[in-house]
Design a protein around this motif. Sequence first.
Motif, PDB file in Angstrom:
ATOM      1  N   LYS A 131       2.254 -29.971  23.430  1.00 16.63           N
ATOM      2  CA  LYS A 131       2.819 -30.135  24.945  1.00 16.63           C
ATOM      3  C   LYS A 131       1.624 -29.483  25.980  1.00 16.63           C
ATOM      4  O   LYS A 131       1.449 -30.277  26.693  1.00 16.63           O
ATOM      5  CB  LYS A 131       3.806 -29.400  25.009  1.00 16.63           C
ATOM      6  N   LYS A 132       1.056 -28.346  25.480  1.00 14.15           N
ATOM      7  CA  LYS A 132       0.207 -27.742  26.540  1.00 14.15           C
ATOM      8  C   LYS A 132      -1.147 -28.538  26.483  1.00 14.15           C
ATOM      9  O   LYS A 132      -1.783 -28.379  27.596  1.00 14.15           O
ATOM     10  CB  LYS A 132      -0.223 -26.313  26.121  1.00 14.15           C
ATOM     11  N   ALA A 133      -1.540 -29.298  25.630  1.00 13.24           N
ATOM     12  CA  ALA A 133      -2.704 -30.165  25.677  1.00 13.24           C
ATOM     13  C   ALA A 133      -2.448 -31.611  26.048  1.00 13.24           C
ATOM     14  O   ALA A 133      -3.253 -32.324  25.838  1.00 13.24           O
ATOM     15  CB  ALA A 133      -3.389 -30.215  23.893  1.00 13.24           C
ATOM     16  N   PHE A 134      -1.188 -31.548  26.431  1.00 10.91           N
ATOM     17  CA  PHE A 134      -0.790 -32.987  27.106  1.00 10.91           C
ATOM     18  C   PHE A 134      -1.266 -34.231  26.049  1.00 10.91           C
ATOM     19  O   PHE A 134      -1.461 -35.345  26.323  1.00 10.91           O
ATOM     20  CB  PHE A 134      -1.630 -33.309  28.465  1.00 10.91           C
ATOM     21  N   LEU A 135      -0.658 -33.850  24.668  1.00 10.21           N
ATOM     22  CA  LEU A 135      -0.577 -34.732  23.767  1.00 10.21           C
ATOM     23  C   LEU A 135       0.588 -34.990  23.012  1.00 10.21           C
ATOM     24  O   LEU A 135       0.966 -36.225  22.145  1.00 10.21           O
ATOM     25  CB  LEU A 135      -1.864 -34.173  22.709  1.00 10.21           C
ATOM     26  N   TRP A 136       1.650 -34.398  22.988  1.00  6.48           N
ATOM     27  CA  TRP A 136       2.935 -34.325  22.529  1.00  6.48           C
ATOM     28  C   TRP A 136       3.703 -35.689  22.522  1.00  6.48           C
ATOM     29  O   TRP A 136       4.029 -36.271  21.639  1.00  6.48           O
ATOM     30  CB  TRP A 136       3.855 -33.249  22.923  1.00  6.48           C
ATOM     31  N   GLY A 152     -10.854 -40.740  20.169  1.00  5.85           N
ATOM     32  CA  GLY A 152     -11.603 -39.846  20.638  1.00  5.85           C
ATOM     33  C   GLY A 152     -11.220 -38.735  21.520  1.00  5.85           C
ATOM     34  O   GLY A 152     -11.145 -37.464  21.430  1.00  5.85           O
ATOM     35  N   GLY A 153     -10.457 -39.365  22.632  1.00  4.71           N
ATOM     36  CA  GLY A 153      -9.911 -38.459  23.573  1.00  4.71           C
ATOM     37  C   GLY A 153      -8.457 -37.617  22.883  1.00  4.71           C
ATOM     38  O   GLY A 153      -8.421 -36.451  23.508  1.00  4.71           O
ATOM     39  N   GLN A 154      -7.960 -38.300  22.186  1.00  3.21           N
ATOM     40  CA  GLN A 154      -6.888 -37.729  21.518  1.00  3.21           C
ATOM     41  C   GLN A 154      -7.177 -36.623  20.586  1.00  3.21           C
ATOM     42  O   GLN A 154      -6.793 -35.573  20.348  1.00  3.21           O
ATOM     43  CB  GLN A 154      -5.841 -38.493  20.801  1.00  3.21           C
ATOM     44  N   GLN A 155      -8.361 -36.914  19.958  1.00  2.00           N
ATOM     45  CA  GLN A 155      -8.835 -35.768  18.994  1.00  2.00           C
ATOM     46  C   GLN A 155      -9.348 -34.782  19.844  1.00  2.00           C
ATOM     47  O   GLN A 155      -9.084 -33.365  19.270  1.00  2.00           O
ATOM     48  CB  GLN A 155     -10.099 -36.572  18.203  1.00  2.00           C
ATOM     49  N   GLN A 156      -9.848 -35.114  20.877  1.00  2.00           N
ATOM     50  CA  GLN A 156     -10.260 -33.847  21.710  1.00  2.00           C
ATOM     51  C   GLN A 156      -9.205 -32.875  22.352  1.00  2.00           C
ATOM     52  O   GLN A 156      -9.132 -31.612  22.058  1.00  2.00           O
ATOM     53  CB  GLN A 156     -11.182 -34.459  22.897  1.00  2.00           C
ATOM     54  N   ARG A 157      -7.930 -33.432  22.557  1.00  2.00           N
ATOM     55  CA  ARG A 157      -6.938 -32.878  23.020  1.00  2.00           C
ATOM     56  C   ARG A 157      -6.409 -32.183  21.748  1.00  2.00           C
ATOM     57  O   ARG A 157      -5.518 -30.983  21.879  1.00  2.00           O
ATOM     58  CB  ARG A 157      -5.925 -33.756  23.978  1.00  2.00           C
ATOM     59  N   LEU A 158      -6.160 -32.644  20.699  1.00  2.00           N
ATOM     60  CA  LEU A 158      -5.766 -32.033  19.451  1.00  2.00           C
ATOM     61  C   LEU A 158      -6.721 -30.703  19.408  1.00  2.00           C
ATOM     62  O   LEU A 158      -5.876 -29.859  18.548  1.00  2.00           O
ATOM     63  CB  LEU A 158      -5.938 -33.125  18.199  1.00  2.00           C
ATOM     64  N   CYS A 159      -7.872 -30.919  19.139  1.00  2.00           N
ATOM     65  CA  CYS A 159      -8.795 -29.757  19.149  1.00  2.00           C
ATOM     66  C   CYS A 159      -8.552 -28.561  20.342  1.00  2.00           C
ATOM     67  O   CYS A 159      -8.352 -27.484  19.737  1.00  2.00           O
ATOM     68  CB  CYS A 159     -10.486 -30.020  19.142  1.00  2.00           C
TER      69      CYS A 159
END
Length: 253
Positions: A131-136, A152-159
């Motif tokens: 949630k804090k990484a705006f990916l949830w 790629g953008g999702q992977q960066q937010r996952l990291c």
Amino acid sequence: MTMNIKIAIKELRVAFAQNEVLKSVSVDVYKNTITGFMGPSGSGKSSLISVINRMIDFEENAGIKGEVHIDGQNILDGDHNAVELRRRIGTVFAVPIPLPRSIYENIAYGPRLRGIRDRIMLHYIVEDSLKKAFLWDEVKDRLSMSALKLSGGQQQRLCLARTLALKPEIILLDEPCSGLDPISTAKIEDALSELKKDITIILVSNNTKQIARITDFSAFFYLGELIEYGTTERLFTTPTMKKTEDYIQGKFG
């Protein structure tokens, strides 16, 4: 408003053999702010953050002089525990490197290494970090899917989420949006703007527009020297150095 200094860098010099990449840099990074480090390639920005997280320890022939204080303690002191320091500092690099595991396992891996085994607690950490990484909202129904299948953008937010799961005090981001589309970039910027309420953030970027958008303070580096430092608003509206003005206006870089 009184600003608390989180990181105080004092007359820092870094050289590899005869090549001096940082030349007596002194700069303060304030708690719960986003500080932007900008400048053309080769200006010493990445070397500076590798000193802050002590990753420079793994570089051959690196000579370091000066001091870096975090919460008043000099982390370059020979007695300072670098492993413990890195537990307090999260780093996100330009190229996302998710683990070849599920989305869920990418986030839970670090907390498990620290001894957290309770499934309810782990699920809370995974959800909260995403949630804090705006990916949830994008992945909540497919947490068991391989992280390698994300964009790629999702992977960066996952990291970023993986870093947040370890509850760092400081996050260093080295060109985190360099290869991302505008929508992914905006989501990372939104996340950082929220995270600074609890975390001190340093953002290294060659993108001056991004620095102007989301940072509170900015430092401009050129050929290993700190040319100018101040509030982002002042630096971008009334820079005192001609070289800073030229860089912001895109005349070189």
